[in-house]
Design an enzyme around this catalytic site. Structure first.
Site, PDB file in Angstrom:
ATOM      1  N   HIS A 270      -7.848  -5.746   1.015  1.00 16.84           N
ATOM      2  CA  HIS A 270      -6.315  -4.945   1.087  1.00 16.84           C
ATOM      3  C   HIS A 270      -5.570  -5.436   2.195  1.00 16.84           C
ATOM      4  O   HIS A 270      -5.641  -5.068   3.275  1.00 16.84           O
ATOM      5  CB  HIS A 270      -6.827  -3.431   1.257  1.00 16.84           C
ATOM      6  CG  HIS A 270      -5.766  -2.695   1.219  1.00 16.84           C
ATOM      7  ND1 HIS A 270      -5.074  -2.180   0.215  1.00 16.84           N
ATOM      8  CD2 HIS A 270      -5.099  -1.694   2.153  1.00 16.84           C
ATOM      9  CE1 HIS A 270      -4.167  -1.072   0.547  1.00 16.84           C
ATOM     10  NE2 HIS A 270      -4.309  -0.916   1.585  1.00 16.84           N
TER      11      HIS A 270
ATOM     12  N   SER B 280       0.745  -1.264  -0.265  1.00 12.90           N
ATOM     13  CA  SER B 280      -0.009  -0.083   0.034  1.00 12.90           C
ATOM     14  C   SER B 280       0.845   1.538  -0.015  1.00 12.90           C
ATOM     15  O   SER B 280       1.677   1.395  -0.948  1.00 12.90           O
ATOM     16  CB  SER B 280      -1.154  -0.091   1.255  1.00 12.90           C
ATOM     17  OG  SER B 280      -1.885   0.645   0.773  1.00 12.90           O
TER      18      SER B 280
HETATM   19  C1  GCU Z   1      -5.439   4.643   2.341  1.00 17.43           C
HETATM   20  C2  GCU Z   1      -4.874   5.448   0.988  1.00 17.43           C
HETATM   21  C3  GCU Z   1      -4.127   4.631  -0.044  1.00 17.43           C
HETATM   22  C4  GCU Z   1      -3.048   3.871   0.510  1.00 17.43           C
HETATM   23  C5  GCU Z   1      -3.875   2.948   1.766  1.00 17.43           C
HETATM   24  C6  GCU Z   1      -2.669   2.188   2.685  1.00 17.43           C
HETATM   25  O1  GCU Z   1      -6.389   3.808   1.650  1.00 17.43           O
HETATM   26  O2  GCU Z   1      -5.977   6.057   0.413  1.00 17.43           O
HETATM   27  O3  GCU Z   1      -3.368   5.418  -1.070  1.00 17.43           O
HETATM   28  O4  GCU Z   1      -2.505   2.854  -0.075  1.00 17.43           O
HETATM   29  O5  GCU Z   1      -4.366   3.936   2.842  1.00 17.43           O
HETATM   30  O6  GCU Z   1      -1.605   2.639   2.776  1.00 17.43           O
HETATM   31  O7  GCU Z   1      -3.104   1.123   3.464  1.00 17.43           O
END
Ligand code: GCU
Length: 399
Positions: free
Chosen positions: A377, A235
């Site tokens: 995610h 992420s």
């Molecule tokens: C949020 C953000 C993302 C990122 C994520 C994370 O959702 O909007 O861009 O990748 O956090 O780091 O888990």
């Protein structure tokens, strides 16, 4: 009690604000606008790049500069000195299968220093030096517990050790706290000129910089094969792993897990998270210039396929999770596909299919590798298992 109630409502408000933003995003493929990606192989003075020499001498530096100026900020090339000391060592970790080292790296510049805590496990019964994986950890430090009392799929060192790899982790907070005010309390103290510059680095740049300092250390650690280091991030950490590999060509492999917007996914598709949203929620991640592209993706002189191209000819593995549409799985796949032409300059053909492979149908044996794992995610054992196969495939081939 009052504090608790205020805290409760504030959390509920923030969660619903986040949900609302995610709900408002486009998740409908038919509503993706038509777009033209900037030409990765055309130089600023409009000449076509047809060989790797022109790519390396002219176009690659141009693109790197565009990313520095418009998105991630300048990457400092120098520091005064780096000291390292092993503050803890356990040669009998994991029932004798590994040696655990806690290494403190202290980097000095401008009369200031930054301390980076590196946790490292090296397999005991394997010929040295060994290839390594390095995770940029953006979650709690309990995910990288050196005592192994706490275990999580996010960073499963037992699995890597049993496959003959060393595995390391650093935490983002040592480099730049993930906070819109406090992010300056780290690497940026060493480079104060960057703090107010429109093209100055911010948190993601600082995290990537930190990964390179670990690489400086790996070059001195005789147990580690510094020519075989994979940089891994999930992420926001995956945005940093891409940027680290783009800036620092010593990383042999790059793994970017669910990195989404301003990571591996194409911005111009405007699918899931968009630049305006990321810059509003996380103004401390990218440079000030990037704010010019809020709701204005088409004005960007680059798109994320060009970031992947900067890593060529080194292998890149990008992943997604099927329920994580916020990170645009299709846009990630298309980013890899659009980088293929740069790999072709090196005579490398990727093994990616023409359209995104199905859920849990990984394409691992490829310089541009991809999977869309079923689920949420996250960074999980399924992902790591494929990363090990990916590293084995590439390292065996190049032996
Ligand atoms: C949020 C953000 C993302 C990122 C994520 C994370 O959702 O909007 O861009 O990748 O956090 O780091 O888990």
């Amino acid at each position: 009690m009052k504090k608790f109630i205020v805290g409760f409502f504030l959390t509920a408000f923030l969660l619903s604000a986040k949900a609302q933003n995610q709900n408002e995003a486009n998740y409908d493929e038919t509503k993706v606008p038509s777009y033209t990606l900037p030409a990765v192989l055309k130089t600023a003075n409009n000449t076509q790049v047809t060989n790797k020499n022109r790519w390396e001498k002219v176009r690659r530096p141009e693109i790197l500069q565009l990313f520095e100026e418009n998105i991630y900020g300048q990457m400092p090339k120098r520091y005064s000195s780096l000291k390292h000391s092993v503050t803890k060592k356990d040669a009998t970790a994991m029932n004798g299968r590994a040696t655990m080292k806690h290494v403190l790296l202290e980097v000095f510049n401008n009369g200031k220093s930054v301390k980076i805590n590196l946790v490292l496990f090296v397999p005991n019964n394997t010929k040295k030096p060994v290839p390594a994986f390095l995770l940029i950890n953006n979650r709690g430090t309990d995910n990288t517990d050196p005592t192994r009392v706490k275990k999580s799929e996010f960073w499963p060192p037992e699995m890597l050790i049993d496959s003959g790899f060393a595995i390391a982790a650093i935490h983002v907070a040592d480099l730049a706290p993930d906070d819109k005010v406090k992010y300056v309390d780290g690497v940026l103290q060493l480079y104060p000129d960057q703090i107010n510059a429109d093209d100055g680095m911010k948190a993601i740049g600082a995290w990537a910089w930190g990964a390179s300092r670990v690489m400086d250390y790996f070059e001195k650690d005789k147990d580690i094969d510094s020519k075989k280091v994979a940089i891994v991030g999930h992420s926001r950490g995956g945005k940093a792993s891409l940027w680290a590999a783009a800036e620092d060509q010593r990383f042999a492999l790059c793994i970017t897990n669910c990195s989404g917007n301003t990571g591996a996914a194409l911005a111009r598709r405007q699918f899931g998270e968009r630049i305006n949203r990321i810059n509003t929620s996380f103004p401390h991640w990218f440079n000030n210039n990037y704010k010019k592209y809020n709701n204005n993706e088409n004005a960007l002189p680059v798109d994320q396929h060009m970031l992947i191209s900067l890593i060529a000819p080194r292998p890149v593995y990008a992943t997604n999770a099927s329920k994580d549409l916020w990170a645009d799985p299709t846009g990630t796949f298309l980013s890899l596909k659009n980088a293929e032409k740069v790999y072709s300059l090196y005579g490398i053909k990727s093994n990616l299919p023409a359209t995104p492979p199905g859920i849990n149908k990984p394409v691992i044996q490829s310089h541009l590798a991809y999977h869309n794992r079923e689920g949420d995610h996250d960074l999980m054992e399924y992902d790591w298992n494929n990363f090990i196969k990916f590293a084995n495939y590439h390292y065996k081939k190049s032996k």
